[in-house]
Design an enzyme around this catalytic site. Structure first.
Site, PDB file in Angstrom:
ATOM      1  N   HIS A 312       1.043  -1.176   0.172  1.00 28.71           N
ATOM      2  CA  HIS A 312       0.337   0.039  -0.049  1.00 28.71           C
ATOM      3  C   HIS A 312       0.770   1.481   0.081  1.00 28.71           C
ATOM      4  CE1 HIS A 312      -3.007   2.565   1.165  1.00 28.71           C
ATOM      5  NE2 HIS A 312      -4.329   1.753   0.847  1.00 28.71           N
ATOM      6  N   ASP A 369      -7.585  -5.751   0.035  1.00 28.21           N
ATOM      7  CA  ASP A 369      -8.613  -6.469  -0.743  1.00 28.21           C
ATOM      8  C   ASP A 369      -7.653  -7.337  -1.148  1.00 28.21           C
ATOM      9  OD1 ASP A 369      -9.734  -4.507  -2.624  1.00 28.21           O
ATOM     10  OD2 ASP A 369      -7.754  -3.716  -3.679  1.00 28.21           O
TER      11      ASP A 369
HETATM   12  N1  ACO Z   1       4.453  -7.454  -4.906  1.00 29.92           N
HETATM   13  C1  ACO Z   1       5.187  -7.813  -5.804  1.00 29.92           C
HETATM   14  N2  ACO Z   1       6.073  -6.151  -4.941  1.00 29.92           N
HETATM   15  C2  ACO Z   1       6.392  -5.500  -4.358  1.00 29.92           C
HETATM   16  C3  ACO Z   1       4.676  -5.273  -4.056  1.00 29.92           C
HETATM   17  C4  ACO Z   1       3.104  -6.327  -4.195  1.00 29.92           C
HETATM   18  N3  ACO Z   1       2.345  -6.688  -4.014  1.00 29.92           N
HETATM   19  N4  ACO Z   1       3.702  -4.032  -4.185  1.00 29.92           N
HETATM   20  C5  ACO Z   1       5.116  -3.516  -3.932  1.00 29.92           C
HETATM   21  N5  ACO Z   1       6.485  -4.102  -4.513  1.00 29.92           N
HETATM   22  C6  ACO Z   1       7.461  -3.794  -4.388  1.00 29.92           C
HETATM   23  C7  ACO Z   1       7.919  -3.072  -5.824  1.00 29.92           C
HETATM   24  O1  ACO Z   1       8.234  -3.448  -6.860  1.00 29.92           O
HETATM   25  C8  ACO Z   1       8.800  -1.789  -5.415  1.00 29.92           C
HETATM   26  O2  ACO Z   1      10.217  -2.394  -5.540  1.00 29.92           O
HETATM   27  P1  ACO Z   1      11.315  -2.090  -5.479  1.00 29.92           P
HETATM   28  O3  ACO Z   1      12.048  -0.581  -4.288  1.00 29.92           O
HETATM   29  O4  ACO Z   1      12.416  -3.203  -5.343  1.00 29.92           O
HETATM   30  O5  ACO Z   1      11.213  -1.523  -6.887  1.00 29.92           O
HETATM   31  C9  ACO Z   1       8.455  -1.686  -4.108  1.00 29.92           C
HETATM   32  O6  ACO Z   1       7.872  -2.902  -3.405  1.00 29.92           O
HETATM   33  C10 ACO Z   1       7.624   0.024  -3.591  1.00 29.92           C
HETATM   34  O7  ACO Z   1       6.521  -0.388  -4.148  1.00 29.92           O
HETATM   35  P2  ACO Z   1       6.191   0.296  -5.600  1.00 29.92           P
HETATM   36  O8  ACO Z   1       5.449   0.080  -6.636  1.00 29.92           O
HETATM   37  O9  ACO Z   1       6.746   1.491  -5.295  1.00 29.92           O
HETATM   38  O10 ACO Z   1       5.000   0.696  -4.795  1.00 29.92           O
HETATM   39  P3  ACO Z   1       3.136   2.211  -4.679  1.00 29.92           P
HETATM   40  O11 ACO Z   1       3.290   3.078  -3.499  1.00 29.92           O
HETATM   41  O12 ACO Z   1       3.868   2.917  -5.613  1.00 29.92           O
HETATM   42  O13 ACO Z   1       2.376   1.539  -4.981  1.00 29.92           O
HETATM   43  C11 ACO Z   1       0.374  -0.255  -5.150  1.00 29.92           C
HETATM   44  C12 ACO Z   1       2.063   0.805  -3.776  1.00 29.92           C
HETATM   45  C13 ACO Z   1       0.325  -0.330  -6.138  1.00 29.92           C
HETATM   46  C14 ACO Z   1      -0.691  -1.024  -3.953  1.00 29.92           C
HETATM   47  C15 ACO Z   1       1.843  -1.822  -4.865  1.00 29.92           C
HETATM   48  O14 ACO Z   1       2.049  -1.969  -3.436  1.00 29.92           O
HETATM   49  C16 ACO Z   1       0.782  -2.913  -5.857  1.00 29.92           C
HETATM   50  O15 ACO Z   1       1.466  -2.792  -6.795  1.00 29.92           O
HETATM   51  N6  ACO Z   1       0.359  -3.718  -4.730  1.00 29.92           N
HETATM   52  C17 ACO Z   1      -0.278  -5.030  -5.156  1.00 29.92           C
HETATM   53  C18 ACO Z   1      -1.887  -4.784  -6.491  1.00 29.92           C
HETATM   54  C19 ACO Z   1      -2.450  -3.827  -5.198  1.00 29.92           C
HETATM   55  O16 ACO Z   1      -3.236  -5.036  -4.153  1.00 29.92           O
HETATM   56  N7  ACO Z   1      -3.170  -2.962  -4.226  1.00 29.92           N
HETATM   57  C20 ACO Z   1      -4.451  -2.695  -3.906  1.00 29.92           C
HETATM   58  C21 ACO Z   1      -3.918  -1.402  -2.908  1.00 29.92           C
HETATM   59  S1  ACO Z   1      -5.267  -1.476  -2.153  1.00 29.92           S
HETATM   60  C22 ACO Z   1      -6.334  -0.125  -2.847  1.00 29.92           C
HETATM   61  O17 ACO Z   1      -6.256   0.875  -3.560  1.00 29.92           O
HETATM   62  C23 ACO Z   1      -7.242  -0.401  -2.610  1.00 29.92           C
END
Ligand code: ACO
Length: 435
Positions: A312, A369
């Protein structure tokens, strides 16, 4: 309504190329600090760059407080845990939109208003019929929501408070029917009239599943749905809410702004994650239930796969909604006598991820979720309806945030800057001279 003005602080000094500029600073009621860079470009020639708005707040707001480091979520000051235990979804909707919990009279009147505004114009049913049979319900819902502005086009001026009150009641009143109609369209069924004098969640289940009016909705289902809708009702400046505000900042009407929010919610990185989690769990199960392989794929930067329902932008400790939903999951499945092996799989996946240094170091925890789909499935709601269910829950939050912006009257049109990285000026060549 409590809407305290931010407290002014000492100006923040920023030194760029040896010259110091002063930016006004202020703090909110929970002591979150900000400084205003609105004039910095005119003064210094610099804009601030903030990929994905990770550290920018385009607004102050008194609707929802979220502390991602400590896992705190409050609507209008009330902890989410208390609202989840004691309130009805419609009470929470009122709280978010009008700032205080309703009195009994206000609540009764609100219920009556929603019922009085719940009938969907016949034209919408025809509009929905025009979509392919397998149309995703989020697309249908978006079209129907913006379509409401055509029926009420003389009563949706954002500057007119009476129009806004009518639009709020029409949207919340008709949304359950629009969601149910999108679902029924996929199954070739006609929308049935709503049930009067019953709870909002009970009426929604009736609209979804009643064939001849004789369907009785079990109390456990109404309770579970009420909880899920409350937990989804607002989440401050997330992607869809920011979209609603951005669209609304151009003085677009409430229906158009909410329709934009629905499309923003649809993506799998936001509200569409609930559908993606279920599809991921089903895939892992079919593939032999290999948790280690799944975790390895999520960590592999070349795999393009993320553990859906994990991570998140703001929560770096735990998501308090996920905690409540996980607990509810066990209770709902037990009380409905449903056994779902995907729940065990989800728990094992969570356990493995929370022990893995990759997820620990990056502070990735289950979000709202991760478990919600398992409850929706237990309520018989099909996977493609999970994100419309999220929209049904989030509707009051979108409305509250839009109304706060419009009533405040001080928001400028949302218009970010960019750093251009394309060609510098070049001359047009006729097609005959292009290589
Ligand atoms: N699985 C694996 N790696 C992940 C995940 C994940 N679910 N989420 C983040 N990471 C990693 C990224 O690859 C990144 O790694 P790096 O620093 O080595 O490049 C690091 O963690 C940071 O991730 P970002 O994408 O930069 O974080 P951001 O805050 O932009 O994204 C998000 C947040 C979109 C929720 C992300 O965690 C994600 O894609 N999760 C999966 C989708 C999801 O569950 N979305 C629902 C969110 S809750 C809502 O909106 C209701």
């Amino acid at each position: 309504m409590n809407n305290t003005k931010p407290t002014a602080g000492k100006p923040v000094q920023i030194t760029i190329d040896g010259k110091t500029y002063e930016c006004p600073s202020f703090s909110g009621t929970e002591n979150e600090k900000a400084f205003d860079i609105g004039k910095l470009r005119d003064q210094s020639g610099y804009v601030t760059f903030d990929n994905g708005y990770a550290n920018s707040s385009p607004t102050t707001s008194s609707v929802t407080y979220l502390d991602g480091d400590n896992g705190i979520l409050r609507y209008r000051g009330y902890p989410i845990e208390q609202l989840a235990e004691h309130a009805s979804f419609i009470e929470v909707a009122w709280l978010l939109i009008y700032g205080e919990l309703p009195t009994q009279n206000q609540l009764n009147q609100f219920h009556a208003d929603l019922e009085a505004n719940s009938v969907v114009d016949e034209k919408f049913i025809k509009l929905m019929d025009a979509f392919p049979k397998n149309a995703h319900p989020m697309a249908v819902l978006t079209a129907a929501t913006v379509g409401l502005s055509t029926v009420y086009q003389n009563e949706c001026d954002p500057g007119n408070k009476e129009h806004t009150e009518k639009s709020i009641r029409r949207l919340i009143g008709q949304f359950p029917s629009l969601c149910a109609a999108a679902y029924r369209h996929n199954h070739g069924d006609k929308l049935v009239p709503g049930k009067k004098g019953v709870d909002y969640c009970e009426n929604f289940m009736h609209l979804m599943y009643s064939k001849d009016g004789s369907y009785t909705v079990p109390k456990e289902i109404v309770k579970a749905l009420n909880l899920l809708l409350i937990l989804h009702a607002d989440h401050e400046q997330n992607c869809s809410t920011s979209t609603v505000r951005l669209v609304g900042s151009s003085s677009a009407n409430l229906y158009a702004s909410i329709a934009a929010g629905i499309t923003a919610l649809w993506g799998p990185l936001h509200g569409g994650a609930n559908q993606a989690v279920m599809e991921m769990l089903e895939h892992i199960q079919k593939d032999g239930g290999d948790i280690e392989k799944t975790i390895a794929a999520a960590k592999d930067k070349n795999s393009n796969f993320r553990l859906m329902g994990f991570g998140h932008r703001v929560y770096k400790n735990f998501d308090p909604r996920a905690k409540l939903i996980k607990k509810a999951c066990d209770n709902v499945l037990t009380s409905l006598g449903v056994k779902n092996p995907l729940l065990d799989l989800a728990k094992k996946l969570e356990e493995a991820a929370l022990k893995d240094p990759y997820f620990v170091e990056k502070k990735l925890y289950p979000n709202v979720d991760f478990y919600s789909g398992i409850i929706y499935s237990a309520l018989n709601i099909p996977t493609e309806m999970f994100t419309p269910m999220f929209a049904l829950g989030r509707l009051p939050g979108w409305i509250a945030q839009w109304k706060e912006m419009v009533d405040g009257g001080t928001t400028k049109i949302g218009r970010p800057r960019q750093i251009y990285t394309g060609y510098t000026a070049r001359n047009f060549k006729p097609v005959s001279e292009r290589g």
